[in-house]
Design an enzyme around this catalytic site. Structure first.
Site, PDB file in Angstrom:
ATOM      1  CB  SER A  79      -0.796   0.000   1.397  1.00 48.11           C
ATOM      2  OG  SER A  79      -1.560  -1.133   1.289  1.00 48.11           O
TER       3      SER A  79
HETATM    4  C1  SAM Z   1      -3.102  -4.731   0.059  1.00 44.64           C
HETATM    5  S1  SAM Z   1      -2.626  -6.231   0.142  1.00 44.64           S
HETATM    6  C2  SAM Z   1      -2.001  -6.199   1.722  1.00 44.64           C
HETATM    7  C3  SAM Z   1      -0.601  -5.293   1.862  1.00 44.64           C
HETATM    8  C4  SAM Z   1       0.148  -5.786   3.100  1.00 44.64           C
HETATM    9  N1  SAM Z   1      -0.245  -5.303   4.368  1.00 44.64           N
HETATM   10  C5  SAM Z   1       1.769  -5.262   2.840  1.00 44.64           C
HETATM   11  O1  SAM Z   1       2.076  -4.343   3.749  1.00 44.64           O
HETATM   12  O2  SAM Z   1       2.234  -5.552   2.163  1.00 44.64           O
HETATM   13  C6  SAM Z   1      -3.855  -7.454   0.493  1.00 44.64           C
HETATM   14  C7  SAM Z   1      -3.541  -8.741   0.798  1.00 44.64           C
HETATM   15  O3  SAM Z   1      -4.967  -9.331   1.248  1.00 44.64           O
HETATM   16  C8  SAM Z   1      -4.550 -10.796   1.006  1.00 44.64           C
HETATM   17  N2  SAM Z   1      -6.003 -11.179   0.903  1.00 44.64           N
HETATM   18  C9  SAM Z   1      -6.992 -11.300   0.228  1.00 44.64           C
HETATM   19  N3  SAM Z   1      -8.077 -11.877   0.794  1.00 44.64           N
HETATM   20  C10 SAM Z   1      -7.768 -12.362   2.126  1.00 44.64           C
HETATM   21  C11 SAM Z   1      -8.395 -12.775   3.124  1.00 44.64           C
HETATM   22  N4  SAM Z   1      -9.550 -13.572   2.691  1.00 44.64           N
HETATM   23  N5  SAM Z   1      -7.623 -13.452   3.991  1.00 44.64           N
HETATM   24  C12 SAM Z   1      -6.371 -12.860   4.221  1.00 44.64           C
HETATM   25  N6  SAM Z   1      -5.834 -12.218   3.324  1.00 44.64           N
HETATM   26  C13 SAM Z   1      -6.510 -11.899   2.168  1.00 44.64           C
HETATM   27  C14 SAM Z   1      -4.227 -10.615  -0.366  1.00 44.64           C
HETATM   28  O4  SAM Z   1      -3.671 -11.618  -0.958  1.00 44.64           O
HETATM   29  C15 SAM Z   1      -3.167  -9.510  -0.407  1.00 44.64           C
HETATM   30  O5  SAM Z   1      -2.058 -10.022  -0.207  1.00 44.64           O
END
Ligand code: SAM
Length: 361
Positions: A79
């Site tokens: 992000s």
């Molecule tokens: C915007 S990214 C997160 C960025 C992260 N916090 C970082 O610092 O890089 C969103 C993440 O949420 C994960 N995601 C999507 N659905 C999810 C779920 N149901 N449970 C856990 N993670 C999930 C995606 O695979 C993705 O890696």
């Protein structure tokens, strides 16, 4: 960003967590990979979101390497640092707090949290096992070993509960019960919410004895939606089938998430999908909306917008936009969210307000 916050960002090298990213191709539609060059180095320390996975796996990256065009949608990203900082500051994270992060992604945010709190206080859940393994390696290289969990973040992670803070970095249609249940009273939860992909709402909730309640932040936080929610297909029907177009005062941006009323309309209408088509003959773009068993199309030409509609969806969208105007165009921070075990609702001004909208569970 406070001075302490800025120091923490500088202390954790983003390049360990983002060894490459995807950027829009310059010469054709689709994506290219950026790695190890000046553009990569500059972007790492620019306040921008960096897309790190397309289409849910590595196939897109392989195809780009082979020179093939790739149009897949982003499924993981690091992000924008200003958004991460705003979220960390809104949560007022203090010494020794135990934090649950949902969406490990690159692991960069988990590293910032580990730097601040000690990795022993940080638990982070990621649905994609490959991404979680990469994050684990990057975190270890940076010297942090938080608890990394592979699974659906909606379940939280009971073994390390209770938490003082929950920080979701992926958007959910409603607050999962486990996040509330796994916190102690007075804990804070920061939850991006998506109503059919629009809104960029982030709810800052405080745990109550029975649930959680709080306001939306004023800042736009456009997070990707949790995986596992299948998209409804958008219609490509012929505009004329929808009947005679008539003028409307509603700007097209209201349904494309670029207008201050977008979140309100998505909140108070049935879920609908939006798709914009650009006709080959150079005619104005058509924005199609589909949901609630019906559809409408908006066309902006020379500053005037026309709509052709079949069925109830348009009436509800138009009424919601009018109501937002009648309410004096309230900003997102005028609204809040209350979560109880059996229902969740958004309110205007105060939790007991007569103006409230149920969140579908
Ligand atoms: C915007 S990214 C997160 C960025 C992260 N916090 C970082 O610092 O890089 C969103 C993440 O949420 C994960 N995601 C999507 N659905 C999810 C779920 N149901 N449970 C856990 N993670 C999930 C995606 O695979 C993705 O890696």
């Amino acid at each position: 960003l406070t001075r302490g916050g800025a120091r923490r960002f500088i202390a954790v090298p983003r390049e360990l967590f983002v060894p490459h990213f995807f950027a829009p191709d310059r010469d054709r539609p689709g994506w290219r990979s950026v790695k190890g060059d000046d553009e990569w180095r500059t972007a790492l320390y620019t306040d921008t979101v960096l897309v790190t996975q397309l289409g849910g796996d590595d196939r897109a990256a392989d195809a780009i390497r082979r020179g093939e065009p790739v149009y897949a949608l982003p499924t993981s990203s690091s992000s924008a640092p200003s958004l991460m900082a705003a979220m960390l500051e809104a949560l007022a994270i203090g010494d020794d707090m135990r934090v649950l992060e949902i969406g490990t992604g690159t692991g960069y945010n988990a590293a910032l949290l580990s730097h601040r709190l000690g990795a022993v206080n940080v638990t982070t859940v990621e649905v994609d096992a490959v991404l979680s393994a990469r994050a684990r390696t990057a975190l270890a290289t940076a010297g942090y070993e938080p608890t990394l969990v592979v699974g659906d973040g909606a379940a939280g992670y009971e073994p390390n509960a209770p938490y003082d803070r929950v920080l979701a970095t992926v958007a959910v249609p409603a607050v999962p019960a486990a996040w509330v249940e796994q916190t102690q009273v007075d804990a804070l939860l920061l939850v991006p919410l998506t109503f059919a992909g629009r809104g960029g709402l982030m709810a800052l909730l405080q745990r109550t004895p029975t649930g959680a309640t709080g306001r939306f932040l004023g800042q736009y936080g456009g997070f990707m939606s949790v995986r596992g929610v299948p998209p409804e297909s958008a219609s490509k029907a012929d505009a004329e089938l929808l009947g005679t177009p008539r003028p409307t005062d509603m700007p097209v941006e209201v349904v494309t998430d670029r207008h201050p009323a977008s979140f309100f309309v998505s909140l108070s209408c049935p879920p609908f999908r939006t798709m914009t088509l650009f006709p080959d003959d150079g005619a104005p773009a058509q924005t199609w909306c589909h949901g609630d068993g019906s559809e409408f199309v908006l066309v902006a030409d020379d500053g005037r917008v026309t709509v052709a509609a079949d069925g109830p969806l348009w009436d509800k969208v138009e009424a919601a936009y009018q109501l937002w105007n009648e309410l004096d165009q309230p900003a997102r921070e005028s609204f809040g969210l209350t979560v109880e075990p059996d229902r969740q609702w958004v309110w205007l001004s105060e939790p007991g307000s007569a103006q409230s909208w149920p969140v579908p569970l």
